[in-house]
Design a protein around this motif. Structure first.
Motif, PDB file in Angstrom:
ATOM      1  N   GLU A   1      60.650 127.390  12.892  1.00 12.25           N
ATOM      2  CA  GLU A   1      59.267 127.625  12.499  1.00 12.25           C
ATOM      3  C   GLU A   1      58.747 126.433  11.686  1.00 12.25           C
ATOM      4  N   ASN A   2      57.533 126.009  11.972  1.00  8.55           N
ATOM      5  CA  ASN A   2      56.887 124.868  11.318  1.00  8.55           C
ATOM      6  C   ASN A   2      57.465 123.512  11.713  1.00  8.55           C
ATOM      7  N   SER A   3      58.334 123.472  12.709  1.00  5.35           N
ATOM      8  CA  SER A   3      58.863 122.167  13.117  1.00  5.35           C
ATOM      9  C   SER A   3      57.759 121.373  13.818  1.00  5.35           C
ATOM     10  N   THR A   4      57.930 120.054  13.817  1.00  6.60           N
ATOM     11  CA  THR A   4      56.927 119.187  14.457  1.00  6.60           C
ATOM     12  C   THR A   4      56.853 119.485  15.956  1.00  6.60           C
ATOM     13  N   PHE A   5      58.013 119.716  16.548  1.00  2.00           N
ATOM     14  CA  PHE A   5      58.044 119.999  17.982  1.00  2.00           C
ATOM     15  C   PHE A   5      57.248 121.264  18.296  1.00  2.00           C
ATOM     16  N   GLU A   6      57.443 122.290  17.465  1.00  2.00           N
ATOM     17  CA  GLU A   6      56.709 123.548  17.665  1.00  2.00           C
ATOM     18  C   GLU A   6      55.209 123.312  17.515  1.00  2.00           C
ATOM     19  N   TRP A   7      54.838 122.463  16.553  1.00  4.72           N
ATOM     20  CA  TRP A   7      53.421 122.163  16.329  1.00  4.72           C
ATOM     21  C   TRP A   7      52.839 121.458  17.553  1.00  4.72           C
ATOM     22  N   ILE A   8      53.599 120.488  18.094  1.00  7.80           N
ATOM     23  CA  ILE A   8      53.121 119.772  19.293  1.00  7.80           C
ATOM     24  C   ILE A   8      52.944 120.768  20.444  1.00  7.80           C
ATOM     25  N   TYR A   9      53.907 121.670  20.598  1.00  7.71           N
ATOM     26  CA  TYR A   9      53.842 122.649  21.697  1.00  7.71           C
ATOM     27  C   TYR A   9      52.620 123.562  21.528  1.00  7.71           C
ATOM     28  N   ASN A  10      52.478 124.132  20.332  1.00  9.59           N
ATOM     29  CA  ASN A  10      51.405 125.113  20.112  1.00  9.59           C
ATOM     30  C   ASN A  10      50.014 124.483  20.048  1.00  9.59           C
TER      31      ASN A  10
ATOM     32  N   LEU B   1      57.380 109.515  24.091  1.00 13.11           N
ATOM     33  CA  LEU B   1      58.202 109.065  22.958  1.00 13.11           C
ATOM     34  C   LEU B   1      57.994 109.941  21.724  1.00 13.11           C
ATOM     35  N   ILE B   2      56.741 110.320  21.465  1.00 12.20           N
ATOM     36  CA  ILE B   2      56.475 111.164  20.280  1.00 12.20           C
ATOM     37  C   ILE B   2      57.159 112.516  20.441  1.00 12.20           C
ATOM     38  N   THR B   3      57.000 113.135  21.625  1.00  9.37           N
ATOM     39  CA  THR B   3      57.595 114.463  21.840  1.00  9.37           C
ATOM     40  C   THR B   3      59.118 114.391  21.800  1.00  9.37           C
ATOM     41  N   ALA B   4      59.671 113.346  22.436  1.00  6.40           N
ATOM     42  CA  ALA B   4      61.131 113.197  22.429  1.00  6.40           C
ATOM     43  C   ALA B   4      61.639 112.998  21.000  1.00  6.40           C
ATOM     44  N   ALA B   5      60.912 112.182  20.219  1.00  8.73           N
ATOM     45  CA  ALA B   5      61.325 111.940  18.827  1.00  8.73           C
ATOM     46  C   ALA B   5      61.275 113.236  18.021  1.00  8.73           C
ATOM     47  N   ALA B   6      60.213 114.024  18.241  1.00  4.51           N
ATOM     48  CA  ALA B   6      60.088 115.287  17.509  1.00  4.51           C
ATOM     49  C   ALA B   6      61.193 116.265  17.900  1.00  4.51           C
TER      50      ALA B   6
ATOM     51  N   ILE C   1      63.078 116.385  12.248  1.00 10.37           N
ATOM     52  CA  ILE C   1      61.888 116.300  11.384  1.00 10.37           C
ATOM     53  C   ILE C   1      61.080 117.584  11.470  1.00 10.37           C
ATOM     54  N   THR C   2      60.660 118.076  10.340  1.00  6.85           N
ATOM     55  CA  THR C   2      59.815 119.261  10.305  1.00  6.85           C
ATOM     56  C   THR C   2      58.651 119.014   9.369  1.00  6.85           C
ATOM     57  N   ARG C   3      57.645 119.851   9.521  1.00  8.04           N
ATOM     58  CA  ARG C   3      56.446 119.665   8.703  1.00  8.04           C
ATOM     59  C   ARG C   3      56.528 120.509   7.432  1.00  8.04           C
ATOM     60  N   GLY C   4      55.643 120.187   6.508  1.00  8.90           N
ATOM     61  CA  GLY C   4      55.487 121.007   5.321  1.00  8.90           C
ATOM     62  C   GLY C   4      56.731 121.031   4.452  1.00  8.90           C
ATOM     63  N   GLU C   5      56.995 122.187   3.869  1.00  9.72           N
ATOM     64  CA  GLU C   5      58.069 122.263   2.872  1.00  9.72           C
ATOM     65  C   GLU C   5      59.469 122.172   3.478  1.00  9.72           C
TER      66      GLU C   5
ATOM     67  N   PRO D   1      61.898 125.411  30.883  1.00 10.57           N
ATOM     68  CA  PRO D   1      62.064 124.827  29.542  1.00 10.57           C
ATOM     69  C   PRO D   1      61.101 125.407  28.508  1.00 10.57           C
ATOM     70  N   GLN D   2      59.918 125.820  28.966  1.00 11.67           N
ATOM     71  CA  GLN D   2      58.918 126.369  28.035  1.00 11.67           C
ATOM     72  C   GLN D   2      59.232 127.823  27.667  1.00 11.67           C
ATOM     73  N   GLY D   3      60.145 128.445  28.403  1.00 11.72           N
ATOM     74  CA  GLY D   3      60.436 129.871  28.223  1.00 11.72           C
ATOM     75  C   GLY D   3      60.756 130.298  26.803  1.00 11.72           C
ATOM     76  N   PRO D   4      61.728 129.637  26.140  1.00  8.83           N
ATOM     77  CA  PRO D   4      62.091 130.071  24.781  1.00  8.83           C
ATOM     78  C   PRO D   4      60.934 129.974  23.785  1.00  8.83           C
ATOM     79  N   LEU D   5      60.066 128.973  23.982  1.00 10.25           N
ATOM     80  CA  LEU D   5      58.903 128.848  23.092  1.00 10.25           C
ATOM     81  C   LEU D   5      57.914 129.977  23.353  1.00 10.25           C
ATOM     82  N   GLU D   6      57.820 130.377  24.624  1.00 11.99           N
ATOM     83  CA  GLU D   6      56.956 131.514  24.951  1.00 11.99           C
ATOM     84  C   GLU D   6      57.540 132.805  24.360  1.00 11.99           C
ATOM     85  N   VAL D   7      58.864 132.900  24.329  1.00 11.28           N
ATOM     86  CA  VAL D   7      59.517 134.062  23.714  1.00 11.28           C
ATOM     87  C   VAL D   7      59.130 134.140  22.237  1.00 11.28           C
ATOM     88  N   ASP D   8      59.254 133.006  21.552  1.00 15.12           N
ATOM     89  CA  ASP D   8      58.922 132.964  20.119  1.00 15.12           C
ATOM     90  C   ASP D   8      57.463 133.343  19.879  1.00 15.12           C
TER      91      ASP D   8
END
Lengths: 222, 279
Positions: free
Chosen positions: A103-112, A78-83, A88-92, B94-101
């Motif tokens: 860049e700086n999105s919540t989804f990207e943060w969860i992934y990284n 649910l958290i990942t789907a919502a993000a 919604i994005t983080r920071g500024e 599905p993870q591909g584009p994030l790996e590209v970034d």
């Protein structure tokens, strides 16, 4: 009727790909069919995700051992789907960017920060288990096992610089890396070709059975 | 004693492997890689490309395979930027584009690449993920705009400068596939190469590489980077020493530890057998 219609659809779509392969003038039909398949597969991802959610909820409600893991799956899902779905994005950039992968999105943060370390850690554990399994399983019990053991050692040494460091004094073509190449290019290649040809023949026969309606297990038949 | 060795607690093996993997990072050792024929063949195929050639790079892997595939992705991108190749990145996973970034973030942080000043949309683009596996590849043979209507930033693909004359595979000079499974190199060969005559090179995990060797032998695959070793060899050829070369030392030590344990296990096995003990 519940079986006949899916069988007819299967046969029709299969026939499209067979006909268009041999008659290039009909390729436009294949393009349309491919578009349909891409759309259906996109929906299948949703179906899979929702099925995972349903099964996890059922497991949680049954309160059987391991139900706690189902709760973790549901919360993370649910958290990942919502993000991903909500802008919604983080920071500024908060609420200002609708691209979930920006860049700086919540989804990207969860992934990284969550997905990458967890996924990489799980896979990295393999190195330890493979080492332990090799210690217990690689025994020269008979001729075949000894052959496998020898090939494995040549590959392990030949695929790292150490192999050439040890056998560098030998003439070209006799070093461990050269032997590793020989193993890959002859016995491995021959074995892989045999497996691939066997699989391809199996696929062709299964596909023909599906298109002709002989194979009915996918619609609940025998 | 041999009986005890045969029943060795696996945590000892874990400890030795961990030490073998981590110590080389602190020693600053380096090693020279022998370059295999399949890597030389890939490099030769890339050298034939002229500046401004259009190259599709398909990122078909997830973070689990990052240690093996990221170094070769980085080395390939650096090579491409230095040779003025135009990079069209996609993902069938599905993870591909994030790996590209993530890859672009690493490569563009390199001062040498910054000097080249690559511009998004002109020199490289990330078209994102498309479901459908081999059907997505087949769809690209008919129309790339149809399969990837927008890039990751939401711009219409047909309006992106790098994509303006890239309608299908006939406008693409080379495809490089980074693969860790399905869909991956096998599907690219079976659809893009066999149906549309695409020139294909690949970077695979070490486990995956033996599966595609038949395609190398038949010429359907121009070249192959297999595992971290393949990445290190490509780094050596392209002159961009990176993580693959560095990590090869750890891999060497780890292989050595595994071989020593196998030898030790066999010695204990035969000694115990001779004594009539458990084996």
């Amino acid at each position: 009727m519940r079986r006949q219609i899916p069988l007819l659809i299967t046969g029709f779509v299969g026939a499209i790909y067979i006909v268009t392969f041999f008659i290039p003038a009909t390729r436009f039909v294949e393009t349309i069919a491919t578009d349909w398949i891409l759309i259906i597969q996109a929906f299948a991802i949703w179906l899979g995700a929702l099925n995972l959610l349903k099964l996890s909820i059922m497991k949680l409600s049954s309160r059987k051992p391991g139900a706690g893991y189902a709760a973790i799956v549901i919360v993370c899902f649910l958290i990942t789907a919502a993000a991903g779905l909500a802008p919604i994005t983080r920071g500024e950039h908060f609420l200002s960017d609708h691209n979930y992968l920006a860049e700086n999105s919540t989804f990207e943060w969860i992934y990284n920060s969550v997905y990458v370390p967890l996924n990489a850690t799980m896979f990295a554990l393999l190195a330890f288990f493979v080492a332990s399994a090799s210690y217990r399983a690689f025994r020269a019990r008979n001729r075949e096992a000894t052959l496998l053991l020898g090939a494995a050692c040549v590959m392990m040494l030949g695929r790292v610089p150490l192999g050439d460091a040890i056998t560098g004094f030998l003439p070209e073509g006799w070093t461990l890396s050269a032997w590793a190449d020989v193993i890959m290019n002859f016995p491995v290649l021959a074995g892989q070709r045999a497996i691939m040809i066997g699989i391809a023949l199996g696929i062709v026969s299964t596909a023909l059975r599906l298109v002709l309606g002989i194979e009915r297990s996918h619609v609940g038949g025998d | 004693m041999f009986e005890r060795l045969l029943a060795l607690d696996r945590r000892w093996i874990f400890l030795f492997v961990a030490v073998a993997l981590t110590i080389p990072f602190f020693l600053g050792l380096s090693c020279k890689s022998y370059v295999s024929p399949e890597v030389k063949a890939l490099y030769a195929a890339l050298e034939e490309l002229r500046p401004n050639s259009k190259v599709i790079v398909s990122f078909d892997y997830d973070p689990a395979s990052e240690p093996e595939l990221n170094p070769m992705a980085d080395a390939f991108m650096k090579y491409a930027f230095h040779h003025r190749l135009k990079l069209i990145c996609i993902g069938l996973w599905p993870q591909g584009p994030l790996e590209v970034d993530r890859c672009f973030n690493r490569v563009l942080a390199d001062p040498e690449i910054q000097k080249l000043n690559p511009v998004y949309g002109v020199d490289y683009v990330n078209l994102g993920f498309q479901s459908g596996n081999e059907f997505a590849i087949q769809g690209m043979g008919a129309s790339i705009y149809n399969v990837f209507p927008n890039d990751m930033r939401g711009t219409a693909t047909s309006q992106i400068p790098i994509m303006m004359d890239v309608r299908d595979f006939s406008n693409v000079d080379f495809v490089f596939n980074l693969s860790a499974g399905y869909p991956g190199t096998v599907e690219w060969v079976q659809v893009a190469v066999d149906r549309y005559g695409v020139t294909l090179g690949a970077g695979n995990t070490a486990v995956q590489a033996p599966l595609v060797y038949p395609y190398l032998g038949s010429g359907q695959l121009k070249g192959l980077l297999g595992g971290m070793k393949g990445g290190a060899e490509f780094e050596a050829l392209s002159g961009h020493t990176g993580k693959a070369t560095k990590f090869m030392v750890s891999q060497t030590f780890a292989h050595l530890v595994v071989i020593l344990f196998i030898v030790m296990g066999n010695v204990a096995y035969f000694a115990a057998k001779r004594k009539g003990g458990r084996a």
